[in-house]
Design a protein around this motif. Structure first.
Motif, PDB file in Angstrom:
ATOM      1  N   VAL A  81       6.251 -11.927 -53.230  1.00 16.69           N
ATOM      2  CA  VAL A  81       6.414 -13.297 -53.040  1.00 16.69           C
ATOM      3  C   VAL A  81       6.887 -13.522 -51.642  1.00 16.69           C
ATOM      4  N   THR A  82       6.592 -14.703 -51.058  1.00 18.63           N
ATOM      5  CA  THR A  82       6.974 -15.097 -49.708  1.00 18.63           C
ATOM      6  C   THR A  82       8.036 -15.772 -49.726  1.00 18.63           C
TER       7      THR A  82
ATOM      8  N   GLU B 115       9.993 -16.997 -59.865  1.00 17.86           N
ATOM      9  CA  GLU B 115       9.115 -17.342 -60.706  1.00 17.86           C
ATOM     10  C   GLU B 115       8.058 -18.688 -60.160  1.00 17.86           C
ATOM     11  N   SER B 116       8.754 -19.419 -59.532  1.00 16.83           N
ATOM     12  CA  SER B 116       8.041 -20.456 -58.983  1.00 16.83           C
ATOM     13  C   SER B 116       6.877 -20.086 -57.749  1.00 16.83           C
ATOM     14  N   LEU B 117       7.808 -19.180 -56.987  1.00 18.43           N
ATOM     15  CA  LEU B 117       6.917 -18.707 -55.870  1.00 18.43           C
ATOM     16  C   LEU B 117       5.746 -17.855 -56.415  1.00 18.43           C
ATOM     17  N   LYS B 118       5.887 -17.002 -57.390  1.00 17.42           N
ATOM     18  CA  LYS B 118       4.874 -16.339 -57.913  1.00 17.42           C
ATOM     19  C   LYS B 118       3.818 -17.146 -58.528  1.00 17.42           C
ATOM     20  N   ASN B 119       4.034 -18.483 -58.703  1.00 19.87           N
ATOM     21  CA  ASN B 119       3.074 -19.193 -59.359  1.00 19.87           C
ATOM     22  C   ASN B 119       2.156 -20.252 -58.236  1.00 19.87           C
ATOM     23  N   GLU B 120       2.635 -19.963 -56.903  1.00 20.47           N
ATOM     24  CA  GLU B 120       2.259 -20.659 -55.932  1.00 20.47           C
ATOM     25  C   GLU B 120       0.814 -20.106 -55.484  1.00 20.47           C
TER      26      GLU B 120
ATOM     27  N   GLN C 166      10.680 -10.032 -51.642  1.00 23.72           N
ATOM     28  CA  GLN C 166       9.294 -10.080 -50.993  1.00 23.72           C
ATOM     29  C   GLN C 166       8.639  -8.946 -51.313  1.00 23.72           C
TER      30      GLN C 166
ATOM     31  N   GLU D 120      13.372 -20.944 -44.608  1.00 23.14           N
ATOM     32  CA  GLU D 120      13.286 -22.112 -45.507  1.00 23.14           C
ATOM     33  C   GLU D 120      14.118 -21.935 -46.796  1.00 23.14           C
TER      34      GLU D 120
ATOM     35  N   LYS E 230      13.329 -19.791 -58.944  1.00 25.13           N
ATOM     36  CA  LYS E 230      12.728 -19.487 -57.568  1.00 25.13           C
ATOM     37  C   LYS E 230      11.759 -18.693 -57.434  1.00 25.13           C
TER      38      LYS E 230
END
Length: 79
Positions: A51-52, A74-79, A46, A57, A72
């Protein structure tokens, strides 16, 4: 920012191991990560990756290898 290198650096600090050649090892099954280290990992991610990733979760199956952690984040960075 190289997410892969950040993740490897954090895990190296937490585990005392260079995991760059063990990207698909299950970190929980090998004993390299436990619940306390997981919380530290999430907090560092974080802070360093902005990222959160709430502990509430957290799904262990989605975070059990270095490659999965990188994906994971990288996917959180793209949210």
């Amino acid at each position: 920012m190289d997410i892969k290198q950040i993740v490897l650096d954090i895990l190296n600090e937490l585990t005392g191991e260079d995991l760059s050649s063990r990207m698909d090892d299950n970190l929980f099954d090998t004993g390299l990560l436990d619940s306390m280290a997981t919380v530290q990992l999430l907090l560092e991610l974080q802070e360093q990756c902005d990222v959160t990733a709430p502990v509430s979760e957290f799904n262990r199956d989605e975070w059990n290898t270095v490659n999965k952690i990188i994906a994971k984040v990288e996917s959180l960075k793209n949210e």
